[in-house]
Design a protein around this motif. Structure first.
Motif, short mmCIF file in Angstrom:
data_model
loop_
_atom_site.label_atom_id
_atom_site.label_comp_id
_atom_site.label_asym_id
_atom_site.label_seq_id
_atom_site.Cartn_x
_atom_site.Cartn_y
_atom_site.Cartn_z
N ASN A 169 0.59 -1.22 -0.07
CA ASN A 169 -0.06 -0.11 -0.03
C ASN A 169 0.72 1.40 0.07
OD1 ASN A 169 -2.54 1.58 0.31
ND2 ASN A 169 -1.92 1.89 2.37
N SER A 170 2.18 1.34 0.68
CA SER A 170 2.73 2.40 0.82
C SER A 170 3.63 2.75 -0.08
CB SER A 170 3.76 2.27 2.11
OG SER A 170 4.61 1.27 1.92
N GLY A 171 3.85 1.47 -1.34
CA GLY A 171 4.78 1.60 -2.18
C GLY A 171 6.25 1.28 -2.04
N THR A 172 6.27 0.90 -0.78
CA THR A 172 7.92 0.61 -0.21
C THR A 172 8.06 -1.06 -0.71
OG1 THR A 172 6.90 0.00 1.79
CG2 THR A 172 7.99 2.12 1.38
N ALA A 173 6.95 -1.89 -1.10
CA ALA A 173 7.20 -2.98 -1.95
C ALA A 173 6.21 -3.22 -3.18
CB ALA A 173 6.68 -4.18 -0.92
N ASP A 174 6.72 -3.68 -3.95
CA ASP A 174 6.03 -4.00 -5.43
C ASP A 174 5.05 -5.07 -5.70
OD1 ASP A 174 7.57 -1.43 -6.31
OD2 ASP A 174 9.39 -2.83 -6.21
N VAL A 175 5.73 -6.25 -5.23
CA VAL A 175 5.05 -7.42 -5.50
C VAL A 175 5.06 -8.33 -4.39
CG1 VAL A 175 6.84 -8.50 -6.88
CG2 VAL A 175 4.56 -9.21 -7.32
N ALA A 176 4.17 -9.20 -4.24
CA ALA A 176 4.17 -10.11 -2.84
C ALA A 176 3.34 -11.43 -3.45
CB ALA A 176 3.78 -9.41 -1.40
N GLU A 177 3.75 -12.58 -2.53
CA GLU A 177 2.90 -13.60 -2.57
C GLU A 177 2.12 -13.61 -1.08
OE1 GLU A 177 3.36 -16.71 -0.57
OE2 GLU A 177 4.93 -15.81 0.71
N THR A 178 0.98 -14.04 -1.19
CA THR A 178 0.32 -13.83 0.18
C THR A 178 -0.95 -14.72 0.34
OG1 THR A 178 -0.86 -12.23 1.92
CG2 THR A 178 -1.35 -12.12 -0.52
N GLY A 179 -1.54 -14.76 1.24
CA GLY A 179 -2.83 -15.68 1.39
C GLY A 179 -4.13 -15.06 0.85
N PRO A 180 -4.97 -15.97 0.51
CA PRO A 180 -6.38 -15.53 0.12
C PRO A 180 -6.97 -14.41 0.92
CG PRO A 180 -5.92 -18.04 -0.17
CD PRO A 180 -4.95 -17.69 0.78
N PHE A 181 -7.17 -14.69 2.23
CA PHE A 181 -7.97 -13.95 3.07
C PHE A 181 -7.18 -12.38 3.27
CE2 PHE A 181 -9.02 -13.14 7.76
CZ PHE A 181 -10.05 -12.15 7.42
N ALA A 182 -5.83 -12.45 3.23
CA ALA A 182 -4.93 -11.35 3.33
C ALA A 182 -5.38 -10.47 2.08
CB ALA A 182 -3.74 -11.37 3.56
N ALA A 183 -5.20 -11.16 0.90
CA ALA A 183 -5.30 -10.61 -0.59
C ALA A 183 -6.77 -10.07 -0.72
CB ALA A 183 -5.26 -11.49 -1.57
N ALA A 184 -7.94 -10.62 -0.20
CA ALA A 184 -8.97 -10.13 -0.24
C ALA A 184 -9.43 -8.86 0.47
CB ALA A 184 -10.12 -11.16 -0.01
N LEU A 185 -8.72 -8.99 1.79
CA LEU A 185 -8.80 -8.01 2.62
C LEU A 185 -8.11 -6.85 1.76
CD1 LEU A 185 -7.79 -7.85 6.21
CD2 LEU A 185 -6.73 -6.46 4.98
N GLY A 186 -7.08 -6.98 1.36
CA GLY A 186 -6.28 -5.79 0.96
C GLY A 186 -7.05 -5.23 -0.33
N VAL A 187 -7.70 -6.06 -1.19
CA VAL A 187 -8.28 -5.35 -2.29
C VAL A 187 -9.25 -4.53 -1.80
CG1 VAL A 187 -9.37 -5.76 -4.39
CG2 VAL A 187 -7.54 -7.23 -3.93
N ASN A 188 -10.01 -5.17 -1.01
CA ASN A 188 -11.23 -4.37 -0.43
C ASN A 188 -10.94 -3.03 0.31
OD1 ASN A 188 -14.03 -5.97 -0.80
ND2 ASN A 188 -12.56 -7.18 -0.87
N SER A 189 -9.68 -2.96 0.98
CA SER A 189 -9.29 -1.68 1.52
C SER A 189 -8.30 -0.92 0.87
CB SER A 189 -8.49 -2.11 2.81
OG SER A 189 -7.40 -2.98 2.59
#
Length: 309
Positions: free
Chosen positions: A91-111
């Motif tokens: 979100n801050s732009g201090t990272a570009d790409v990540a592997e993550t879990g489904p719940f975390a990703a859905a949370l991240g998209v929705n926020s």
């Protein structure tokens, strides 16, 4: 950016820790998005750091070789202390790409913190399972037996290691759940959170009475564990990108993965079938619709925005 529902936001307990690199845990990392000369890739805390570095090193090499003008010196492979830290880094732009879990990703998209770009394929399918397990020979044979017991989970934002085990407990018992993921308050059992492998090992070694884990963590100790409950049909974990990246920048990352040779999945030694193979062996483009079942499960649990706000 993909459409998003307003059901969670990442803050509070899930984002208290930072990123772990070769020097340990730090509060910030990386640089500007890779168009300015750097690329930071985050690994989520599903397995020990050194093991994941070996697994993901060919992926880093693939990104370097495919994305101009990134060089080996411009790439940072970082280990996130938890899923919340992954979301904040993107979100801050201090990272570009990540592997993550489904719940975390859905949370991240929705926020609005991440963009979904790829879904991973493993063990013969695009979906996987969540398990509640107990040590072999345990008297715990169904979720109702967890009352008053010590139960280990993975990261609070893990779909298969926290969200779905809690959903199985809710659906199959009258037990009260934690007031929020990551906190023991309100539960009729004694929950603790760490990583999939740590939770699986704790149950296998009888350090806890039971554990909620993803299938890969169950399989790691299958001979020492018995299944208490199982939920299948969870969409396999995605790869996500920072919303700070342009569409063309994200497209370069997507094609780096989708056009990669099989050797990208073989780990640091470059040989298939060894311990350093990464857990997945294919990817495809994805969007939020794929992860709607995860969102629905969170909503059915009553975990809303106030949890992390």
């Amino acid at each position: 950016m993909e459409s998003r529902r307003n059901f969670l936001k990442a803050a509070g307990a899930a984002t208290t820790a930072g990123m772990v690199g070769t020097a340990g845990c730090i509060g910030s990392f990386g640089g500007d998005p890779y168009v300015d000369g750097t690329l930071t890739f985050l690994m989520s805390p599903t397995e020990p750091q050194d093991q994941m570095r070996d697994q993901y090193s060919p992926i880093g090499e693939r990104l370097v070789s495919h994305i101009d003008p990134i060089s080996e010196d411009d790439l940072e492979m970082r280990y996130a202390a938890n899923y919340g830290a992954t979301l904040e880094g993107l979100n801050s732009g201090t990272a570009d790409v990540a592997e993550t879990g489904p719940f975390a990703a859905a949370l991240g998209v929705n926020s609005g913190k991440v963009d979904l770009i790829l879904q991973r394929y493993a063990y013969g399918g695009w979906e996987y399972s969540s398990f509640i397990v107990a040590p072999q020979g345990s008297d715990i044979t169904e979720p109702a037996d967890l009352e008053g017991k010590d139960v280990a989970f993975a990261d609070p934002l893990s779909a298969s290691g926290s969200l779905y085990p809690l959903a199985m407990i809710k659906e199959d018992t009258d037990l009260s759940l934690p007031d929020e993921p990551g906190s023991p308050e309100g539960a009729d059992f004694n929950p603790q959170w760490s990583t999939h492998i740590e939770a699986s090992n704790a149950a296998a070694n009888e350090q806890v009475d039971a554990a909620g884990v993803g299938d890969f963590a169950y399989f790691a100790n299958e001979d020492k564990l018995q299944v208490v409950a199982e939920r299948s049909g969870i969409p396999r974990a995605p790869i996500v990108a920072s919303p700070e990246l342009s569409d063309s920048e994200k497209e370069k990352i997507i094609t780096a993965f989708t056009e990669a040779p099989d050797t990208m999945y073989y780990g640091a030694d470059g040989t298939e079938g060894n311990d350093d193979d990464v857990w997945f062996d294919d990817v495809r483009r994805t969007d939020i619709d794929t992860y709607q079942p995860v969102i629905d499960t969170a909503e059915n649990l009553g975990y809303g925005e106030e949890i992390f706000g």
